[in-house]
Design an enzyme around this catalytic site. Structure first.
Site, PDB file in Angstrom:
ATOM      1  N   PHE A 173    -102.682  55.585  51.705  1.00  0.00           N
ATOM      2  CA  PHE A 173    -103.256  54.459  50.971  1.00  0.00           C
ATOM      3  C   PHE A 173    -104.686  54.214  51.455  1.00  0.00           C
ATOM      4  O   PHE A 173    -105.110  53.074  51.661  1.00  0.00           O
ATOM      5  CB  PHE A 173    -102.408  53.199  51.166  1.00  0.00           C
ATOM      6  CG  PHE A 173    -101.012  53.310  50.619  1.00  0.00           C
ATOM      7  CD1 PHE A 173    -100.763  53.089  49.282  1.00  0.00           C
ATOM      8  CD2 PHE A 173     -99.958  53.650  51.449  1.00  0.00           C
ATOM      9  CE1 PHE A 173     -99.476  53.191  48.760  1.00  0.00           C
ATOM     10  CE2 PHE A 173     -98.671  53.757  50.949  1.00  0.00           C
ATOM     11  CZ  PHE A 173     -98.426  53.529  49.603  1.00  0.00           C
ATOM     12  N   LEU A 174    -105.434  55.298  51.666  1.00  0.00           N
ATOM     13  CA  LEU A 174    -106.787  55.173  52.207  1.00  0.00           C
ATOM     14  C   LEU A 174    -107.755  54.653  51.158  1.00  0.00           C
ATOM     15  O   LEU A 174    -107.746  55.089  50.007  1.00  0.00           O
ATOM     16  CB  LEU A 174    -107.288  56.528  52.714  1.00  0.00           C
ATOM     17  CG  LEU A 174    -106.463  57.244  53.785  1.00  0.00           C
ATOM     18  CD1 LEU A 174    -107.213  58.477  54.266  1.00  0.00           C
ATOM     19  CD2 LEU A 174    -106.145  56.319  54.943  1.00  0.00           C
TER      20      LEU A 174
ATOM     21  N   GLY B 269    -113.721  54.327  39.461  1.00  0.00           N
ATOM     22  CA  GLY B 269    -113.927  55.767  39.399  1.00  0.00           C
ATOM     23  C   GLY B 269    -113.357  56.395  40.652  1.00  0.00           C
ATOM     24  O   GLY B 269    -112.431  55.867  41.267  1.00  0.00           O
TER      25      GLY B 269
ATOM     26  N   CYS C 170    -109.149  58.946  42.944  1.00  0.00           N
ATOM     27  CA  CYS C 170    -107.767  58.445  42.972  1.00  0.00           C
ATOM     28  C   CYS C 170    -107.379  57.642  41.736  1.00  0.00           C
ATOM     29  O   CYS C 170    -106.511  58.070  40.971  1.00  0.00           O
ATOM     30  CB  CYS C 170    -107.542  57.607  44.229  1.00  0.00           C
ATOM     31  SG  CYS C 170    -107.541  58.566  45.749  1.00  0.00           S
TER      32      CYS C 170
ATOM     33  N   LYS D 260    -118.477  54.294  44.770  1.00  0.00           N
ATOM     34  CA  LYS D 260    -118.347  53.009  45.446  1.00  0.00           C
ATOM     35  C   LYS D 260    -119.268  53.033  46.660  1.00  0.00           C
ATOM     36  O   LYS D 260    -119.715  54.107  47.098  1.00  0.00           O
ATOM     37  CB  LYS D 260    -116.899  52.751  45.876  1.00  0.00           C
ATOM     38  CG  LYS D 260    -116.382  53.709  46.950  1.00  0.00           C
ATOM     39  CD  LYS D 260    -114.946  53.405  47.337  1.00  0.00           C
ATOM     40  CE  LYS D 260    -114.786  52.068  47.992  1.00  0.00           C
ATOM     41  NZ  LYS D 260    -113.421  51.840  48.528  1.00  0.00           N
TER      42      LYS D 260
END
Length: 436
Positions: free
Chosen positions: A152-153, A260, A263, A326
């Site tokens: 869950f990085l 974006g 993932c 990001k």
């Protein structure tokens, strides 16, 4: 414990270094000799805050080393983590699990009897059961078990999310596998990290379901931004009102250009595809709308840019602030910023893109676009500036000074994170999606 990590991309390299940092003996393996050499020499092949430090500590301690031999890795560890990529297939929305299958095929003949293979890659539900059958075919007497432990990085927070995760999900088929993973993660559990045992299928669904829910929140507030534009309302105030409800929460309710990266987009599509395969497509019909709203935000930003340029991009100078999908990352995979930049250039604009870390990766994706790490150069003589990646440094720009560099002081804040009143008081015509 002796661990191997198969695949040393973003996920695998961070996992290997962090597991070594908490005291395990770790061997990272990858077929890419250049990547392995860089990691062995303490040179991260990607930008991630804090990763170089933990990589250096792990190598200096002697707990971490790297190899290009998957067979050597198979013989080394008691627990083998699969950390290879599962991108969207070229011919459908389904996840491409070819690399996962290939790793299992290599491991099966060489792992020691009683070893545990643990998947961390994001895969379609049902993968563990399928691979367990494959292991029985390839190595029927090995007693090798398989479990799933999804990651869950968050890019930009990967070290923190590895060493102090919000939760650890272990999808196991046996008590022995659970015991092994609890022992492996004991230092994290002792620090208060919650460990949740599930069956493998639930663990496989956990990652794509979490990402799909986050994507839904993002697309919902972006849909509301479009309604706000039509009604003259303020989407940021609306988001604050919604976020004050404890059942909803404010996180992931920031309107803007959309999501974006490697993932969320492909995980949403992969879940849709898998649901169709399972015969329950109507159950995830909402996610098709989520994906479409996300794509629509990029088109809306391009349309707003054209409007602010008087109806045409042809020959107009445009500065784009941000290339990464990001902040605190150099990842440009499915970057909304690059999608908008490419769309404007294809319509005749002269586009110059600035970023703090992602210039070289972005240049490989869009070699015809002008990229720079010099903010002043990016904005020089621009007729429109678009803020497309919310690097905190952009929030510290002096708009009055920047106004002296551009041809026309016009701004689109497509991430809704700049102080528009401050820019407008400095003489800028400033717009944002969903705000008057």
């Amino acid at each position: 414990m002796r661990l191997t990590v198969l695949g040393t991309g973003y996920l695998g390299a961070v996992h290997a270094a962090c597991m070594a940092d908490i005291g395990h003996e770790v061997l990272g393996a990858d077929a890419d000799a250049e990547k392995v050499a860089a990691l062995a020499h303490r040179v991260p092949p990607f930008f991630e805050p804090g990763f170089r430090d933990v990589l250096t500590r792990a190598l200096d301690s002697g707990h971490l080393r790297f190899t290009t031999s998957l067979a050597e890795a198979g013989r080394f560890g008691d627990v083998h983590f699969i950390c290879v990529g599962t991108p969207q297939r070229a011919d459908s929305w389904a996840a491409d699990v070819g690399s996962v299958d290939a790793v299992v095929d290599v491991l099966a003949p060489v792992v020691r009897p009683g070893s545990l293979i643990v998947g961390k890659s994001t895969v379609p539900v049902g993968t563990t059961a399928r691979l367990a059958e494959r292991l029985r075919e390839l190595a029927p007497a090995s007693g090798t078990d398989i479990a799933w432990n999804p990651e869950f990085l968050r890019e930009g927070h990967a070290v923190q999310d590895s060493l102090r995760p919000s939760r650890l999900v272990i999808g196991v088929r046996t008590d022995e596998a659970e015991s092994t993973l609890r022992q492996l993660y004991a230092p994290l559990a002792a620090a208060g990290v919650r460990v949740i045992r599930t069956d493998p299928a639930t663990a496989e669904l956990a990652k794509v379901a979490a990402n799909s829910f986050l994507a839904t929140k993002i697309s919902f507030i972006n849909a509301m931004a479009e309604v706000c534009d039509a009604a003259g309302a303020d989407v940021l105030t609306l988001a604050d009102v919604l976020g004050s409800d404890p059942r909803i929460g404010r996180r992931s309710l920031t309107p803007g250009l959309g999501f974006g990266g490697s993932c969320l987009p492909k995980d949403v599509r992969a879940l849709i595809s898998r649901a169709e395969e399972l015969g329950v497509a109507p159950a995830v019909a909402l996610l098709r709308a989520v994906d479409e709203i996300n794509a629509r935000q990029r088109r809306r930003t391009v349309r707003l840019a054209r409007h602010m340029l008087g109806g045409t991009f042809s020959g107009r100078g445009v500065a784009v602030l941000g290339a990464a999908f990001k902040p605190n990352s150099d990842d440009v995979r499915d970057s909304p910023a690059l999608a908008v930049a490419a769309a404007m250039q294809s319509r005749g604009a002269r586009v110059r893109v600035h970023d703090f870390e992602a210039v070289e990766p972005a240049r490989r994706v869009l070699p015809s676009v002008d990229f720079t790490t010099d903010l002043a150069k990016a904005c020089e003589s621009a007729e429109l500036v678009l803020h497309l990646t919310e690097w905190p440094q952009y929030g510290r720009i002096d708009p009055a000074r920047l106004a002296t560099l551009v041809r026309r002081p016009c701004l689109i804040d497509a991430r809704n994170s700049l102080d528009l009143a401050r820019w407008r008081s400095a003489g800028w015509t400033a717009r944002a999606l969903g705000r008057p």
